[in-house]
Design a protein around this motif. Sequence first.
Motif, mmCIF file in Angstrom:
data_model
loop_
_atom_site.group_PDB
_atom_site.id
_atom_site.type_symbol
_atom_site.label_atom_id
_atom_site.label_comp_id
_atom_site.label_asym_id
_atom_site.label_seq_id
_atom_site.Cartn_x
_atom_site.Cartn_y
_atom_site.Cartn_z
ATOM 1 N N ARG A 178 0.826 -1.216 0.000
ATOM 2 C CA ARG A 178 0.000 0.000 0.000
ATOM 3 C C ARG A 178 0.860 1.267 0.000
ATOM 4 O O ARG A 178 0.652 2.162 -0.816
ATOM 5 N N LEU A 179 1.836 1.344 0.894
ATOM 6 C CA LEU A 179 2.702 2.527 0.987
ATOM 7 C C LEU A 179 3.389 2.809 -0.343
ATOM 8 O O LEU A 179 3.420 3.941 -0.813
ATOM 9 N N GLU A 180 3.940 1.768 -0.966
ATOM 10 C CA GLU A 180 4.700 1.933 -2.202
ATOM 11 C C GLU A 180 3.800 2.205 -3.405
ATOM 12 O O GLU A 180 4.300 2.529 -4.485
ATOM 13 N N THR A 181 2.515 2.089 -3.233
ATOM 14 C CA THR A 181 1.554 2.408 -4.292
ATOM 15 C C THR A 181 0.966 3.794 -4.063
ATOM 16 O O THR A 181 1.002 4.649 -4.939
ATOM 17 N N PHE A 182 0.444 4.031 -2.864
ATOM 18 C CA PHE A 182 -0.274 5.266 -2.597
ATOM 19 C C PHE A 182 0.630 6.490 -2.492
ATOM 20 O O PHE A 182 0.237 7.575 -2.912
ATOM 21 N N LYS A 183 1.824 6.330 -1.941
ATOM 22 C CA LYS A 183 2.715 7.493 -1.811
ATOM 23 C C LYS A 183 3.071 8.064 -3.191
ATOM 24 O O LYS A 183 2.874 9.257 -3.418
ATOM 25 N N PRO A 184 3.590 7.267 -4.129
ATOM 26 C CA PRO A 184 3.862 7.834 -5.455
ATOM 27 C C PRO A 184 2.597 8.323 -6.173
ATOM 28 O O PRO A 184 2.613 9.378 -6.805
ATOM 29 N N PHE A 185 1.501 7.574 -6.076
ATOM 30 C CA PHE A 185 0.279 8.009 -6.743
ATOM 31 C C PHE A 185 -0.203 9.345 -6.180
ATOM 32 O O PHE A 185 -0.814 10.136 -6.896
ATOM 33 N N THR A 186 0.092 9.601 -4.906
ATOM 34 C CA THR A 186 -0.311 10.863 -4.283
ATOM 35 C C THR A 186 0.563 12.008 -4.786
ATOM 36 O O THR A 186 0.045 13.031 -5.236
ATOM 37 N N ASP A 241 -3.408 -5.859 0.612
ATOM 38 C CA ASP A 241 -4.767 -6.398 0.499
ATOM 39 C C ASP A 241 -4.737 -7.912 0.328
ATOM 40 O O ASP A 241 -5.594 -8.620 0.860
ATOM 41 N N VAL A 242 -3.740 -8.399 -0.399
ATOM 42 C CA VAL A 242 -3.575 -9.842 -0.575
ATOM 43 C C VAL A 242 -3.291 -10.503 0.775
ATOM 44 O O VAL A 242 -3.910 -11.504 1.139
ATOM 45 N N LEU A 243 -2.350 -9.932 1.538
ATOM 46 C CA LEU A 243 -2.018 -10.498 2.857
ATOM 47 C C LEU A 243 -3.238 -10.487 3.773
ATOM 48 O O LEU A 243 -3.486 -11.460 4.492
ATOM 49 N N ASP A 244 -4.002 -9.396 3.752
ATOM 50 C CA ASP A 244 -5.225 -9.316 4.569
ATOM 51 C C ASP A 244 -6.220 -10.407 4.167
ATOM 52 O O ASP A 244 -6.820 -11.049 5.024
ATOM 53 N N ALA A 245 -6.388 -10.621 2.862
ATOM 54 C CA ALA A 245 -7.331 -11.640 2.379
ATOM 55 C C ALA A 245 -6.854 -13.046 2.724
ATOM 56 O O ALA A 245 -7.675 -13.916 3.061
ATOM 57 N N GLU A 246 -5.551 -13.280 2.663
ATOM 58 C CA GLU A 246 -5.032 -14.605 3.028
ATOM 59 C C GLU A 246 -5.367 -14.934 4.474
ATOM 60 O O GLU A 246 -5.737 -16.068 4.794
ATOM 61 N N LYS A 247 -5.289 -13.928 5.352
ATOM 62 C CA LYS A 247 -5.652 -14.132 6.757
ATOM 63 C C LYS A 247 -7.165 -14.288 6.910
ATOM 64 O O LYS A 247 -7.637 -15.188 7.590
ATOM 65 N N LYS A 248 -7.908 -13.396 6.265
ATOM 66 C CA LYS A 248 -9.371 -13.393 6.392
ATOM 67 C C LYS A 248 -9.977 -14.702 5.891
ATOM 68 O O LYS A 248 -10.865 -15.267 6.527
ATOM 69 N N PHE A 249 -9.510 -15.183 4.741
ATOM 70 C CA PHE A 249 -10.075 -16.378 4.132
ATOM 71 C C PHE A 249 -9.309 -17.640 4.487
ATOM 72 O O PHE A 249 -9.676 -18.722 4.053
ATOM 73 N N THR A 263 -5.780 -10.574 -6.840
ATOM 74 C CA THR A 263 -5.466 -9.144 -6.940
ATOM 75 C C THR A 263 -6.263 -8.494 -8.069
ATOM 76 O O THR A 263 -6.791 -7.395 -7.909
ATOM 77 N N TYR A 264 -6.340 -9.182 -9.199
ATOM 78 C CA TYR A 264 -7.076 -8.646 -10.341
ATOM 79 C C TYR A 264 -8.570 -8.564 -10.043
ATOM 80 O O TYR A 264 -9.235 -7.580 -10.395
ATOM 81 N N LEU A 265 -9.102 -9.594 -9.408
ATOM 82 C CA LEU A 265 -10.528 -9.612 -9.083
ATOM 83 C C LEU A 265 -10.879 -8.548 -8.040
ATOM 84 O O LEU A 265 -11.909 -7.876 -8.158
ATOM 85 N N ALA A 266 -10.022 -8.377 -7.037
ATOM 86 C CA ALA A 266 -10.258 -7.346 -6.018
ATOM 87 C C ALA A 266 -10.235 -5.964 -6.653
ATOM 88 O O ALA A 266 -11.046 -5.097 -6.318
ATOM 89 N N SER A 267 -9.316 -5.762 -7.580
ATOM 90 C CA SER A 267 -9.236 -4.481 -8.278
ATOM 91 C C SER A 267 -10.466 -4.259 -9.153
ATOM 92 O O SER A 267 -11.063 -3.185 -9.157
ATOM 93 N N TYR A 268 -10.879 -5.269 -9.870
ATOM 94 C CA TYR A 268 -12.011 -5.155 -10.791
ATOM 95 C C TYR A 268 -13.336 -4.953 -10.042
ATOM 96 O O TYR A 268 -14.097 -4.031 -10.337
#
Length: 151
Positions: free
Chosen positions: A77-85, A103-111, A123-128
């Motif tokens: 998240r940090l390496e995505t949102f910081k540059p995009f910001t 988000d992938v790590l969170d889903a691996e724990k959740k599911f 990742t593609y499905l979560a994005s879509y």
Amino acid sequence: MFKPKSAFWHIGEHASQEWYIGDENVLGATGTPSVQTGKKGFMNEEVTLADPAFIRTMFHAFREQGINVGIATGRPRLETFKPFTYLNWIGELDQNHIATADDVLDAEKKFDAAPLAKPHPFTYLASYYGKDSDLKNGPRARLSLSRTVMR
């Protein structure tokens, strides 16, 4: 010494993170402070393949036309949102459709399902569909994810 996740591997990983995300972010991201301080971080100086203003204009035009852009990345998240910001793109994107490694790590724990990282379609499905969608119980397009998650 060369096994994945060995002590030697962790030293290299931390050094890489120090240089990429910089001193200001390394403690929060890794739990360990910089070993050698004074690094701004390459993440703060991302170079884009096209002019950032052109990309922002493109994202804006898509948004104005009702086209929702999804981002599926293996970066945290940090390496995505910081540059995009700082590139001024984040305001043109729906953050619910930006799926990152965190988000992938969170889903691996959740599911209780791993691995869901690329090349797995999660990742593609979560994005879509959006990270707030129920990826386990959706349409046929999510079938491969459901099989992995529900085993």
